[in-house]
Structures are given as structure tokens and as C-alpha cells.
Motif scaffolding. Sequence first.
Motif, mmCIF file in Angstrom:
data_model
loop_
_atom_site.group_PDB
_atom_site.id
_atom_site.type_symbol
_atom_site.label_atom_id
_atom_site.label_comp_id
_atom_site.label_asym_id
_atom_site.label_seq_id
_atom_site.Cartn_x
_atom_site.Cartn_y
_atom_site.Cartn_z
ATOM 1 N N PRO A 163 -2.568 -2.842 22.681
ATOM 2 C CA PRO A 163 -3.393 -2.949 23.892
ATOM 3 C C PRO A 163 -3.084 -4.199 24.709
ATOM 4 O O PRO A 163 -2.991 -4.135 25.947
ATOM 5 N N CYS A 166 0.269 -3.818 26.442
ATOM 6 C CA CYS A 166 0.122 -2.897 27.585
ATOM 7 C C CYS A 166 -0.447 -3.641 28.793
ATOM 8 O O CYS A 166 0.058 -3.500 29.910
ATOM 9 N N GLU A 220 -0.104 3.268 30.774
ATOM 10 C CA GLU A 220 -1.316 3.453 29.969
ATOM 11 C C GLU A 220 -1.200 4.685 29.082
ATOM 12 O O GLU A 220 -1.678 4.684 27.943
ATOM 13 N N ARG A 221 -0.561 5.731 29.583
ATOM 14 C CA ARG A 221 -0.385 6.950 28.795
ATOM 15 C C ARG A 221 0.526 6.684 27.600
ATOM 16 O O ARG A 221 0.238 7.122 26.477
ATOM 17 N N ALA A 223 1.061 3.811 26.172
ATOM 18 C CA ALA A 223 0.336 2.932 25.255
ATOM 19 C C ALA A 223 -0.657 3.724 24.419
ATOM 20 O O ALA A 223 -0.820 3.458 23.222
ATOM 21 N N ALA A 224 -1.324 4.711 25.028
ATOM 22 C CA ALA A 224 -2.292 5.530 24.297
ATOM 23 C C ALA A 224 -1.606 6.329 23.186
ATOM 24 O O ALA A 224 -2.125 6.448 22.073
ATOM 25 N N GLU A 227 -0.633 3.862 20.418
ATOM 26 C CA GLU A 227 -1.823 3.474 19.652
ATOM 27 C C GLU A 227 -2.229 4.568 18.678
ATOM 28 O O GLU A 227 -2.600 4.296 17.524
ATOM 29 N N LYS A 228 -2.155 5.819 19.141
ATOM 30 C CA LYS A 228 -2.520 6.944 18.283
ATOM 31 C C LYS A 228 -1.577 7.041 17.090
ATOM 32 O O LYS A 228 -2.009 7.261 15.946
ATOM 33 N N LYS A 231 -2.275 4.135 14.680
ATOM 34 C CA LYS A 231 -3.514 4.348 13.929
ATOM 35 C C LYS A 231 -3.283 5.360 12.806
ATOM 36 O O LYS A 231 -3.759 5.189 11.683
#
Length: 239
Positions: A163, A166, A220-221, A223-224, A227-228, A231
Amino acid sequence: MASITFDFSFFWEALNQIVGALPLTLYITISSIVIGLIVGLTVALIRLKKTVILHPLAEFYVSFTRGTPVVLHLYIVYLGLPMVWDVIATQYHWGIYSKDIPLTALVIAALSLTAGAYMSEIIRSGFMAVPEGQLEAAYSVGMTTFQAVYRVVFPQALGASIPGICNLIVGILHGSSLAYLVTLLEINGVAMMLGSQKWSFLEPLMAAALIYWGVVLFIERIAAVLEKRWKSYSDGGVA
């Protein structure tokens, strides 16, 4: 008071021309982030290890850079680096002088220094978020310190830093818009040039804003998604 009208034909004309500057803006942003990542990782490790001589210098670099505006970094590098370079080049007979340095390289150098300071804080926070037991576990299976950091600690620290990284990429993208101040025609530079030609700045600036917005949404997309995946990896699943 004179009425203000929005010229849609000029807007579309400006949009088509400004898109042509997108590759340069992305090149500046990506190059600055990559170099900033290397600088930030180095500085973060120096600060974490508290290296005797380098630690105070690293602390000063981060404090000064984060405490001053990006536009000052740009002007300091643009005006100061060529002067220093020419002195050293003359002393050691390099044969390459400041006039031979591309303007893009100076802008990237300035933004890389900015990115490095902020990246240092992001990575340092990421390292501190990794439990100390992870490092001890790596030692217990025979890893060296380098292997433990590279294979165990760094991937987890990098994942936790997504995050922040990003946000930094977006910040450097926005910072690249200042390059027009040193006559580099990236997105904002082309928009300002077009506006000055017709003395109508609203249309090209709105076109530039839409392009910046589109790039940020893409960042942002990505990065999402990262992140997924991180995780899923950290939870022991399959990304």
C-alpha cells in the motif's frame, strides 16, 4: 464579468496530443521508482543496522528530503548537479560534461532521490512489521544473514509495504508533472504548452487530469491484485 465557455473541440484535440506524452511520463515515473527502490532499500538497511558512519548520513538524507518540497529537489539537481559534474569531469578528464546529460536524466535523478527517502521509510516499516521469530527460524535451518533477509524477511516486508509503495508511485507520478518547470514536455508540460498557444488552459488541463486519473486507477488496480496475492501467500494459500 466575461462568460467562460468550454471548447470541447479543443479539449479533444488537446487530449489526443497530450496522450503522446504519456510514455515519457511513465518512463520518468517507473525509472524513478526503480532507482528509488534500490536507494530506499539500501538506506533502510543502513538505518536498521545503525551503521556507525553511514547511519547519520542516511538519517540526514531522509529527514532533509522528506522535509523539503519536490520542486526544490528538482531545481537543486537541475542547477547543482551539472555544476558538480563539470568540476569532477574536468578534474578526471571524463570527456562528458553537463551539456551532454539528457534533461530527462536530471529529472529522474531528482525524483529518484525523493522516492528513495520515502521508500526507505516504507521498507523500514515493512521490515519492522516482520516478527523477529522469522529471522530466528531462518537461522535455525542454516541460512546465512543474507539468505534469511533475501528469502524470508524481504518478501514479507515487501508484501506489507505494497500500500505504501502504491501511494509513493502515485506521488512520483504527480511529481513528474513538475518537469515542465525545466522545459521537459511530459503530460503537464504539453498541456501547459497547448494552453499558452490558445490562451485557454482549462481544456488541456482537464484532458491532462483525465489521463493522470486513468493511470492512477490502473496503478491502484495492480496494487489491489498484488495485495490479494500477498495475503493469499501469507495465509498459506495459493496465489
